[in-house]
Design a protein around this motif. Structure first.
Motif, short mmCIF file in Angstrom:
data_model
loop_
_atom_site.label_atom_id
_atom_site.label_comp_id
_atom_site.label_asym_id
_atom_site.label_seq_id
_atom_site.Cartn_x
_atom_site.Cartn_y
_atom_site.Cartn_z
N VAL A 252 0.84 -1.20 0.00
CA VAL A 252 0.00 0.00 0.00
C VAL A 252 0.88 1.25 0.00
O VAL A 252 1.86 1.32 0.73
N ASP A 253 0.57 2.23 -0.87
CA ASP A 253 1.37 3.44 -0.99
C ASP A 253 0.87 4.58 -0.12
O ASP A 253 1.62 5.47 0.24
N ALA A 254 -0.43 4.60 0.17
CA ALA A 254 -0.95 5.65 1.06
C ALA A 254 -2.17 5.11 1.80
O ALA A 254 -2.91 4.29 1.28
N TYR A 255 -2.33 5.60 3.02
CA TYR A 255 -3.45 5.18 3.88
C TYR A 255 -4.32 6.38 4.18
O TYR A 255 -3.81 7.45 4.52
N ILE A 256 -5.62 6.20 4.08
CA ILE A 256 -6.55 7.28 4.40
C ILE A 256 -7.46 6.81 5.52
O ILE A 256 -8.27 5.91 5.31
N PRO A 257 -7.35 7.38 6.73
CA PRO A 257 -8.23 6.96 7.80
C PRO A 257 -9.58 7.66 7.70
O PRO A 257 -9.78 8.51 6.84
N GLY A 258 -10.47 7.30 8.60
CA GLY A 258 -11.79 7.94 8.60
C GLY A 258 -12.86 6.91 8.29
O GLY A 258 -12.61 5.92 7.62
N CYS A 259 -14.05 7.17 8.81
CA CYS A 259 -15.14 6.23 8.61
C CYS A 259 -16.42 7.01 8.38
O CYS A 259 -17.19 7.19 9.27
N PRO A 260 -16.69 7.45 7.15
CA PRO A 260 -15.81 7.40 5.99
C PRO A 260 -14.87 8.60 5.95
O PRO A 260 -15.13 9.60 6.59
N PRO A 261 -13.76 8.51 5.18
CA PRO A 261 -12.90 9.68 5.01
C PRO A 261 -13.61 10.72 4.15
O PRO A 261 -14.33 10.32 3.23
N ASN A 262 -13.43 12.00 4.43
CA ASN A 262 -14.10 12.98 3.59
C ASN A 262 -13.30 13.19 2.31
O ASN A 262 -12.15 12.81 2.23
N PRO A 263 -13.90 13.78 1.29
CA PRO A 263 -13.21 13.90 0.00
C PRO A 263 -11.89 14.65 0.06
O PRO A 263 -10.98 14.35 -0.73
N TYR A 264 -11.74 15.57 1.00
CA TYR A 264 -10.46 16.26 1.14
C TYR A 264 -9.37 15.26 1.54
O TYR A 264 -8.25 15.31 1.05
N ALA A 265 -9.73 14.36 2.47
CA ALA A 265 -8.77 13.34 2.89
C ALA A 265 -8.43 12.41 1.73
O ALA A 265 -7.29 11.99 1.57
N LEU A 266 -9.44 12.11 0.90
CA LEU A 266 -9.18 11.25 -0.27
C LEU A 266 -8.21 11.92 -1.23
O LEU A 266 -7.27 11.28 -1.72
N LEU A 267 -8.41 13.21 -1.47
CA LEU A 267 -7.50 13.94 -2.35
C LEU A 267 -6.09 13.95 -1.77
O LEU A 267 -5.11 13.70 -2.46
#
Ligand code: SF4
Ligand code: SF4
Ligand code: SF4
Lengths: 162, 118
Positions: free
Chosen positions: A131-146
């Motif tokens: 895995v190259d990047a991890y995004i936490p959150g449940c769900p992660p918001n679109p800013y976190a996805l970007l």
């Protein structure tokens, strides 16, 4: 003592360093993302889909969704990996051309979240794929996805230069 | 025709976000409670609330003399808010940065040591 979550990390600076130039150099301003749901509750999907709406509009950064892993540069994985989906995830990854990036999205993909104790849960995504990047959150918001997508590009570049 | 359409779009106030270019401005438009953060050590020896209420065991509480070391793994947190609501000492609060992503999972773990001098 308090963890610094990087609120002051300067993205303006990053822009000046030429994030868009990097995108152009490595992916010709067209980074294609294949999103795969490996056992999600669908809340992560609603956030992922928001990326392409006119407000978040991630196309302005040169990011796009694609339906075929054979056209994809990034595999965006959401959900708690189930036994049924584990071989499918592997096949999808194997079908991708190199260089390929994997981004684990949501607590389910990172840890298992509320499904961690399920007998159908295989494990976090990084137990089966690099895995190259991890995004936490449940769900992660679109800013976190970007942020996660941009971090993945950066991480690959750092690995290359070191 | 096109100008009309453009003007009506502007009048409605709908815009495309400028994130990540104007990150701080974009994030300060609104507050989401999406990631908790640790503010300090826990000095309540009798309380076990946070590690018991957390549904995903994202909080670990390690007993030391007088108080307890806390370990919070944001990578396992589903942002239910129980720790923020229930901690009598206000050890947990919502983080400002809602756009967190890392290239290594260990970076999601934050700890505070126990010890009366902290
Ligand atoms: S991380 Fe949360 S929102 Fe995303 S699939 Fe899992 S339970 Fe659903
Ligand atoms: S917000 Fe909920 S899931 Fe997250 S650490 Fe607190 S209690 Fe655990
Ligand atoms: S809820 Fe607060 S006071 Fe209670 S153990 Fe956790 S950190 Fe300490």
């Amino acid at each position: 003592m308090t963890a610094d979550h990087g609120i002051h990390a300067d993205w303006d600076e990053l822009e000046e360093q030429g994030m868009s130039a990097r995108l152009a150099r490595y992916f010709g301003h067209s980074l294609h993302i294949r999103h795969i749901d490996v056992g999600s509750c669908n809340a992560c999907e609603s956030e992922v889909l928001a990326l392409s709406n006119p407000y978040y509009n991630f196309h302005r950064l040169g990011l796009f969704f694609t339906h075929s892993p054979r056209h994809a540069d990034v595999l965006l994985v959401t959900g708690a990996l189930t036994r049924a989906m584990a071989p499918v995830l592997r096949e999808t990854y194997d079908a991708m051309p190199r260089p390929r990036l994997v981004v684990a999205t949501g607590v389910c993909a990172l840890h298992g979240g509320v499904f961690a104790n399920s007998s159908r849960f295989v494990g976090p995504v990084d137990s089966v794929l690099p895995v190259d990047a991890y995004i936490p959150g449940c769900p992660p918001n679109p800013y976190a996805l970007l942020q996660g997508l941009l971090k993945a590009i950066q991480s690959r570049e750092e690995a290359k230069s070191s | 025709m096109r100008a009309e359409w453009l003007l009506s779009g502007l009048a409605s106030g709908r815009v495309t976000t400028t994130y990540p270019r104007q990150r701080e401005q974009e994030l300060s438009r609104r507050r989401w409670n999406s990631v908790p953060t640790l503010n300090g050590p826990c000095s309540d020896t009798a309380c076990r609330e946070c590690s018991e209420v957390c549904p995903t065991d994202a909080i670990t509480r390690v007993e030391t003399q007088g108080n307890a070391a806390l370990r919070l793994d944001v990578g396992a947190c589903i942002a239910c808010g129980r720790c923020v609501d229930r901690c009598p000492e206000g050890v947990f609060s919502w983080a400002e940065a809602i756009d967190r992503a890392e290239v290594r999972k260990e970076r999601f773990i934050s700890t505070v040591e126990g010890g009366a001098d902290q």
